[in-house]
Design a protein around this motif. Structure first.
Motif, PDB file in Angstrom:
ATOM      1  N   PHE A 115     -81.070  22.335 -12.436  1.00  0.00           N
ATOM      2  CA  PHE A 115     -80.733  21.313 -13.230  1.00  0.00           C
ATOM      3  C   PHE A 115     -79.232  20.959 -12.496  1.00  0.00           C
ATOM      4  O   PHE A 115     -78.868  19.903 -12.301  1.00  0.00           O
ATOM      5  CB  PHE A 115     -80.444  21.637 -14.629  1.00  0.00           C
ATOM      6  CG  PHE A 115     -79.621  20.883 -15.513  1.00  0.00           C
ATOM      7  CD1 PHE A 115     -80.003  19.857 -15.814  1.00  0.00           C
ATOM      8  CD2 PHE A 115     -78.320  21.222 -15.701  1.00  0.00           C
ATOM      9  CE1 PHE A 115     -79.259  18.702 -16.486  1.00  0.00           C
ATOM     10  CE2 PHE A 115     -77.555  20.378 -16.616  1.00  0.00           C
ATOM     11  CZ  PHE A 115     -78.092  19.431 -16.898  1.00  0.00           C
ATOM     12  N   ARG A 116     -78.454  21.810 -12.110  1.00  0.00           N
ATOM     13  CA  ARG A 116     -77.178  21.686 -11.385  1.00  0.00           C
ATOM     14  C   ARG A 116     -77.163  21.085 -10.290  1.00  0.00           C
ATOM     15  O   ARG A 116     -76.526  20.203  -9.896  1.00  0.00           O
ATOM     16  CB  ARG A 116     -76.503  23.165 -11.322  1.00  0.00           C
ATOM     17  CG  ARG A 116     -74.864  22.904 -11.031  1.00  0.00           C
ATOM     18  CD  ARG A 116     -74.549  24.538 -10.361  1.00  0.00           C
ATOM     19  NE  ARG A 116     -74.806  25.527 -11.168  1.00  0.00           N
ATOM     20  CZ  ARG A 116     -74.037  26.328 -11.681  1.00  0.00           C
ATOM     21  NH1 ARG A 116     -72.696  26.106 -11.767  1.00  0.00           N
ATOM     22  NH2 ARG A 116     -74.612  27.453 -12.425  1.00  0.00           N
ATOM     23  N   ASN A 117     -78.304  21.694  -9.439  1.00  0.00           N
ATOM     24  CA  ASN A 117     -78.434  20.782  -8.064  1.00  0.00           C
ATOM     25  C   ASN A 117     -78.901  19.358  -8.439  1.00  0.00           C
ATOM     26  O   ASN A 117     -78.378  18.612  -7.537  1.00  0.00           O
ATOM     27  CB  ASN A 117     -79.460  21.602  -7.292  1.00  0.00           C
ATOM     28  CG  ASN A 117     -79.021  22.742  -6.843  1.00  0.00           C
ATOM     29  OD1 ASN A 117     -77.875  23.174  -6.782  1.00  0.00           O
ATOM     30  ND2 ASN A 117     -79.944  23.863  -6.420  1.00  0.00           N
ATOM     31  N   HIS A 118     -79.765  19.203  -9.418  1.00  0.00           N
ATOM     32  CA  HIS A 118     -80.319  17.714  -9.645  1.00  0.00           C
ATOM     33  C   HIS A 118     -78.849  16.739 -10.054  1.00  0.00           C
ATOM     34  O   HIS A 118     -78.555  15.895  -9.385  1.00  0.00           O
ATOM     35  CB  HIS A 118     -80.916  17.433 -10.860  1.00  0.00           C
ATOM     36  CG  HIS A 118     -82.368  17.866 -10.471  1.00  0.00           C
ATOM     37  ND1 HIS A 118     -83.479  18.322 -10.929  1.00  0.00           N
ATOM     38  CD2 HIS A 118     -83.237  17.247  -9.426  1.00  0.00           C
ATOM     39  CE1 HIS A 118     -84.660  18.234 -10.538  1.00  0.00           C
ATOM     40  NE2 HIS A 118     -84.482  17.924  -9.341  1.00  0.00           N
ATOM     41  N   VAL A 119     -77.985  17.239 -10.834  1.00  0.00           N
ATOM     42  CA  VAL A 119     -77.060  16.725 -11.095  1.00  0.00           C
ATOM     43  C   VAL A 119     -76.026  16.354 -10.166  1.00  0.00           C
ATOM     44  O   VAL A 119     -75.226  15.308  -9.871  1.00  0.00           O
ATOM     45  CB  VAL A 119     -76.033  17.344 -12.416  1.00  0.00           C
ATOM     46  CG1 VAL A 119     -74.927  16.710 -12.656  1.00  0.00           C
ATOM     47  CG2 VAL A 119     -77.000  17.548 -13.645  1.00  0.00           C
ATOM     48  N   ARG A 120     -75.772  17.516  -9.075  1.00  0.00           N
ATOM     49  CA  ARG A 120     -74.929  17.354  -8.020  1.00  0.00           C
ATOM     50  C   ARG A 120     -75.264  16.119  -7.131  1.00  0.00           C
ATOM     51  O   ARG A 120     -74.611  15.535  -6.275  1.00  0.00           O
ATOM     52  CB  ARG A 120     -74.797  18.672  -7.250  1.00  0.00           C
ATOM     53  CG  ARG A 120     -73.532  19.189  -7.334  1.00  0.00           C
ATOM     54  CD  ARG A 120     -73.322  20.432  -6.628  1.00  0.00           C
ATOM     55  NE  ARG A 120     -72.789  21.331  -7.634  1.00  0.00           N
ATOM     56  CZ  ARG A 120     -72.602  22.913  -7.438  1.00  0.00           C
ATOM     57  NH1 ARG A 120     -73.580  23.229  -6.518  1.00  0.00           N
ATOM     58  NH2 ARG A 120     -72.440  23.575  -8.203  1.00  0.00           N
ATOM     59  N   ASN A 144     -81.544   3.493 -17.435  1.00  0.00           N
ATOM     60  CA  ASN A 144     -81.777   4.473 -16.537  1.00  0.00           C
ATOM     61  C   ASN A 144     -82.086   4.006 -15.056  1.00  0.00           C
ATOM     62  O   ASN A 144     -83.093   2.843 -14.940  1.00  0.00           O
ATOM     63  CB  ASN A 144     -82.929   5.294 -16.754  1.00  0.00           C
ATOM     64  CG  ASN A 144     -83.177   6.422 -15.775  1.00  0.00           C
ATOM     65  OD1 ASN A 144     -82.172   6.806 -15.075  1.00  0.00           O
ATOM     66  ND2 ASN A 144     -84.338   6.920 -15.568  1.00  0.00           N
ATOM     67  N   GLY A 145     -81.508   3.937 -14.112  1.00  0.00           N
ATOM     68  CA  GLY A 145     -81.724   3.482 -12.824  1.00  0.00           C
ATOM     69  C   GLY A 145     -81.030   2.206 -12.655  1.00  0.00           C
ATOM     70  O   GLY A 145     -80.761   1.820 -11.403  1.00  0.00           O
ATOM     71  N   ARG A 149     -77.172   6.520 -13.929  1.00  0.00           N
ATOM     72  CA  ARG A 149     -78.217   7.448 -13.893  1.00  0.00           C
ATOM     73  C   ARG A 149     -77.553   8.088 -15.199  1.00  0.00           C
ATOM     74  O   ARG A 149     -76.791   8.013 -15.692  1.00  0.00           O
ATOM     75  CB  ARG A 149     -78.064   8.392 -12.680  1.00  0.00           C
ATOM     76  CG  ARG A 149     -78.508   7.800 -11.531  1.00  0.00           C
ATOM     77  CD  ARG A 149     -79.963   7.354 -11.525  1.00  0.00           C
ATOM     78  NE  ARG A 149     -80.765   9.008 -11.730  1.00  0.00           N
ATOM     79  CZ  ARG A 149     -80.899   9.750 -10.828  1.00  0.00           C
ATOM     80  NH1 ARG A 149     -80.896   9.259  -9.398  1.00  0.00           N
ATOM     81  NH2 ARG A 149     -81.777  10.993 -10.804  1.00  0.00           N
ATOM     82  N   LEU A 150     -78.607   8.932 -15.668  1.00  0.00           N
ATOM     83  CA  LEU A 150     -78.390   9.622 -16.996  1.00  0.00           C
ATOM     84  C   LEU A 150     -78.695  11.353 -16.865  1.00  0.00           C
ATOM     85  O   LEU A 150     -79.609  11.746 -16.124  1.00  0.00           O
ATOM     86  CB  LEU A 150     -79.293   9.194 -18.152  1.00  0.00           C
ATOM     87  CG  LEU A 150     -78.730   7.670 -18.253  1.00  0.00           C
ATOM     88  CD1 LEU A 150     -79.870   6.878 -18.814  1.00  0.00           C
ATOM     89  CD2 LEU A 150     -77.605   7.798 -19.133  1.00  0.00           C
ATOM     90  N   VAL A 151     -78.067  12.099 -17.424  1.00  0.00           N
ATOM     91  CA  VAL A 151     -78.446  13.629 -17.716  1.00  0.00           C
ATOM     92  C   VAL A 151     -78.323  13.870 -19.155  1.00  0.00           C
ATOM     93  O   VAL A 151     -77.523  13.342 -20.006  1.00  0.00           O
ATOM     94  CB  VAL A 151     -77.328  14.313 -16.811  1.00  0.00           C
ATOM     95  CG1 VAL A 151     -77.072  15.781 -17.212  1.00  0.00           C
ATOM     96  CG2 VAL A 151     -77.293  13.910 -15.287  1.00  0.00           C
ATOM     97  N   VAL A 152     -79.317  14.645 -19.628  1.00  0.00           N
ATOM     98  CA  VAL A 152     -79.204  15.011 -21.115  1.00  0.00           C
ATOM     99  C   VAL A 152     -79.421  16.446 -21.033  1.00  0.00           C
ATOM    100  O   VAL A 152     -79.572  17.408 -20.346  1.00  0.00           O
ATOM    101  CB  VAL A 152     -81.018  14.844 -21.434  1.00  0.00           C
ATOM    102  CG1 VAL A 152     -81.048  15.280 -22.822  1.00  0.00           C
ATOM    103  CG2 VAL A 152     -80.936  13.215 -21.409  1.00  0.00           C
ATOM    104  N   PRO A 170     -85.972   6.493 -12.065  1.00  0.00           N
ATOM    105  CA  PRO A 170     -85.471   7.816 -11.620  1.00  0.00           C
ATOM    106  C   PRO A 170     -85.516   8.989 -12.568  1.00  0.00           C
ATOM    107  O   PRO A 170     -85.190   8.790 -13.794  1.00  0.00           O
ATOM    108  CB  PRO A 170     -84.405   7.727 -10.693  1.00  0.00           C
ATOM    109  CG  PRO A 170     -83.809   6.079 -11.386  1.00  0.00           C
ATOM    110  CD  PRO A 170     -84.789   5.649 -12.014  1.00  0.00           C
ATOM    111  N   ASN A 171     -85.602  10.138 -12.203  1.00  0.00           N
ATOM    112  CA  ASN A 171     -85.672  11.453 -12.944  1.00  0.00           C
ATOM    113  C   ASN A 171     -84.434  11.514 -13.699  1.00  0.00           C
ATOM    114  O   ASN A 171     -83.207  11.186 -13.356  1.00  0.00           O
ATOM    115  CB  ASN A 171     -85.937  12.597 -11.761  1.00  0.00           C
ATOM    116  CG  ASN A 171     -85.477  14.046 -12.585  1.00  0.00           C
ATOM    117  OD1 ASN A 171     -86.249  14.100 -13.604  1.00  0.00           O
ATOM    118  ND2 ASN A 171     -85.115  14.851 -11.889  1.00  0.00           N
ATOM    119  N   VAL A 172     -84.683  11.835 -14.845  1.00  0.00           N
ATOM    120  CA  VAL A 172     -83.367  12.278 -15.782  1.00  0.00           C
ATOM    121  C   VAL A 172     -83.270  13.717 -15.901  1.00  0.00           C
ATOM    122  O   VAL A 172     -84.208  14.196 -16.551  1.00  0.00           O
ATOM    123  CB  VAL A 172     -83.707  11.686 -17.106  1.00  0.00           C
ATOM    124  CG1 VAL A 172     -82.543  11.879 -18.129  1.00  0.00           C
ATOM    125  CG2 VAL A 172     -83.495   9.872 -17.041  1.00  0.00           C
TER     126      VAL A 172
END
Lengths: 550, 126
Positions: A115-120, A144-145, A149-152, A170-172
């Motif tokens: 998750f951290r890597n995705h956000v980074r 989204n997109g 971008r979004l993070v939950v 794109p992936n959330v």
């Protein structure tokens, strides 16, 4: 990979490794020491390499037969022992590794890591959404997109599973975590430079307030969008200097107030949220007596709006839960209820509003009222988005869905800031002004115009910025010429211009443009794409400005 | 007193001393170097390495690094030996020197490791 995980794995692997090394060492040493017999019956001593080779394939139970020569009985005895010895070592080692993979703590650490890597790795600006539900889902769907971008983050693992199954593109990225925990907010990227803000729309005001406070401390620059449903909470957030406090009940209250006193301002606002730009008869709020069923937050908000508009009303203290418990039904309308409706004056009232927390009760209240007074204007609160079809089928004049209102308001604040601003400014004007604007928009762009927001910069208006950099004076009127024939007008309206902190509502056509101006443009798809051509293409711009004649 | 410290400390030092035992002798004469000692050195070194796994401190990381270096050199030494016997078919002076000097390199890594271990022990007050 995260340091922590490496250490967890290594520490756990210590014992299995030790066991494997020791079992191998003893087996190898034994084979080297024992005297063997070669094919001619002469004694020989295995070298370490022979022994290592044999034990390697023996221990892993592959089994190739005996090497380099057939074994004698001493060797076979030792090998029998070694087989059990090393196989136990292997099994233990493999078992330890398997149980390590299944380990919950490790799984959690691995998930957190990914998750951290995705956000980074997100390189666009992003918002952190706290809590996944109907409201936030519809925000994600629209935002989204395109713009962000979004993070939950959500406390509930099931909700996060739902989010993952949604397969947003794109992936959330989503992760299970308490939103009021600083550490989780940090992992969700609140410190990141491209973090645009945090959206906290929890039902519980206390939670929102806690999150707002923590977020404010963690990162001063980000937008904090929170929900507040009480006056005290609103004041508290204002004192914290949060500009984007969303109160769905406040929005409803205002809509009712404007709907009654200034229908064209109401129309402009609704148009921003997707209503068509025409005041239909059934949209108009009637004048006369109003009946409100339900004295919760929604009922009170409506009461406030009506009071401000100076409308006569009665409010019925109707608790849906108590009603269901007492009568054991969700169908409103026995003799007692009808009597009560008549007592409240349903026959001479202009409007009835069902604002309880039960959708079925809301529907049946309105049905009964309509039976008693067919002309009555009906409004309902809809609590969950699931029953949308029933509500649409039941011909209610106005439906208020708290979730949708909140999602719309948040979306328009984030993605359509100028439209949001326009509504705020328009509310300061009177209804006559709004009526003229609506007629003008209808005349120039038709009944169902769209609106666009753009910033005059290098990326959005290349040709225009080149000219402006040279110090040329280009006015709004210049940009309204058609690229097919510069004497014709393009069907666009500049509704609002924002320059720094200055806001110009309906800017003067002679106004000269500057780089960085933000424009709210009303138009249709075709005319807007013409406009984009003009500001981006050097030759088109030269033509509309009258430099060339062709 | 810490049981883990005693066991791991003794293995670090044992790794060094056994390695020295193999290394000691004329480098060109392979007969002066026992293959049993090389085997013991490899095993003890591997055990010492595993004992250093999972130590999150800065020192732990450096100790692990030196240990891995020693393992690599010792295994290389054994590999050269096996290669010389079975593939080339003759352990000449060049091969013998390589075998011994590789273990010498491992010995240096062992010494560094022990120095670090001793230094850490002296530094801690209790």
């Amino acid at each position: 990979m995260n340091e922590q995980i490496v250490w967890i794995v290594l520490k756990r692997l210590r014992t299995p490794f030790l066991v494997i090394i020791i079992t191998f060492a003893i087996s190898i040493l034994g084979l080297v020491l024992i005297q063997g017999t070669d094919n001619n019956g002469d004694p020989y001593q295995m070298t370490f390499f022979d022994a290592f080779y044999f034990v390697t394939y023996m221990a892993s139970t592959i089994g190739f037969g005996e090497a380099p020569y057939t074994f004698n009985y001493e060797q076979r005895m030792w090998v029998s022992f070694s087989i059990y010895f090393t196989v136990i070592g292997w099994f233990y080692g493999i078992g330890a590794i398997v149980s390590l993979i299944q380990d919950e703590a490790l799984k959690k650490a691995l998930n957190r890591n990914s998750f951290r890597n995705h956000v980074r790795n997100i390189n666009k600006p992003f918002y952190i959404i706290l809590g996944y539900n109907g409201i936030t889902k519809s925000i994600i769907d629209r935002l989204n997109g395109h713009d962000y971008r979004l993070v939950v983050l959500d406390k509930d693992e099931e909700k996060i599973d739902e989010l993952i199954l949604e397969n947003f593109y794109p992936n959330v990225p989503g992760f299970v975590g308490d939103a009021t925990n600083q550490k989780m907010l940090k992992i969700a990227g609140i410190h990141q430079k491209n973090c645009a803000g945090i959206i906290s729309l929890f039902e519980d005001d206390m939670v929102n307030s806690k999150i707002a406070t923590i977020s404010k401390l963690l990162n001063k620059k980000i937008d904090i969008i929170v929900k507040a449903t009480s006056k005290a909470q609103l004041e508290h957030f204002r004192s914290m200097n949060l500009k984007h406090v969303k109160n769905p009940f406040d929005i409803i209250s205002k809509r009712i107030y404007y709907g009654i006193t200034a229908p064209y301002i109401w129309l402009l606002e609704m148009w921003m949220y997707g209503h068509i730009l025409k005041l239909k008869k059934r949209d108009q709020f009637p004048l006369g007596k109003y009946i409100i069923y339900g004295k919760g937050r929604m009922g009170k908000a409506i009461q406030e709006g009506l009071q401000k508009a100076g409308i006569e009303y009665v409010i019925e203290d109707f608790d849906s839960q108590r009603y269901i418990e007492e009568k054991n039904t969700t169908i409103f309308g026995d003799d007692e209820d009808i009597h009560r409706l008549i007592e409240l004056g349903v026959k001479e009232s202009a409007c009835i509003i069902a604002a309880t927390q039960n959708d079925l009760l809301n529907l049946t209240i309105l049905n009964k009222a309509k039976q008693l007074n067919p002309k009555i204007f009906t409004m309902a609160r809809e609590n969950s988005l699931d029953d949308l079809n029933i509500f649409q089928a039941s011909k209610i004049n106005k439906i208020y869905i708290v979730e949708k209102i909140l999602a719309d308001a948040t979306y328009s604040y984030i993605a359509r800031p100028l439209a949001d601003l326009f509504i705020q400014e328009a509310r300061k004007k009177d209804d006559e002004w709004a009526r003229i604007i609506v007629y003008m928009l209808n005349n120039i762009t038709g009944m169902n115009p769209m609106y666009f927001e753009t910033v005059l910069n290098d990326a959005n208006a290349y040709a225009l910025t080149l000219r402006l950099e040279k110090g040329e004076n280009i006015s709004l009127a210049d940009l309204r010429r058609s690229r097919a024939d510069r004497n014709e007008m393009l069907h666009v309206v500049f509704l609002l211009l924002k320059r720094g902190d200055n806001i110009y509502l309906m800017p003067d056509a002679r106004m000269n443009l500057q780089i960085g101006d933000e424009l709210l443009i009303v138009s249709d798809e075709e005319n807007y794409s013409d406009f984009e051509y003009i500001v981006n293409n050097i030759y088109e711009l030269e033509y509309v400005l009258g430099y060339t004649s062709s | 007193m810490n049981m883990h410290k005693i066991i791991s400390g003794s293995f670090f030092i044992l790794a060094m001393t056994v390695n020295f035992g193999f290394f000691y002798g004329e480098p060109t004469v392979l007969e002066q170097h026992s293959s049993y000692e090389l085997f013991a050195a490899i095993i003890v070194n591997l055990i010492a390495t595993v004992l250093k796994l999972g130590d999150r401190t800065q020192l732990g990381a450096v100790l692990l690094a030196t240990s891995i270096v020693a393992d690599i050199q010792l295994i290389a030494s054994a590999t050269v030996w096996a290669f010389a016997i079975y593939v080339i078919g003759d352990v000449n002076i060049e091969a013998a020197t390589a075998i011994v000097s590789l273990s010498g390199g491992a010995l240096l890594a062992n010494i560094v490791s022990v120095i670090l271990f001793v230094g850490d022990t002296l530094k801690s007050k209790r």
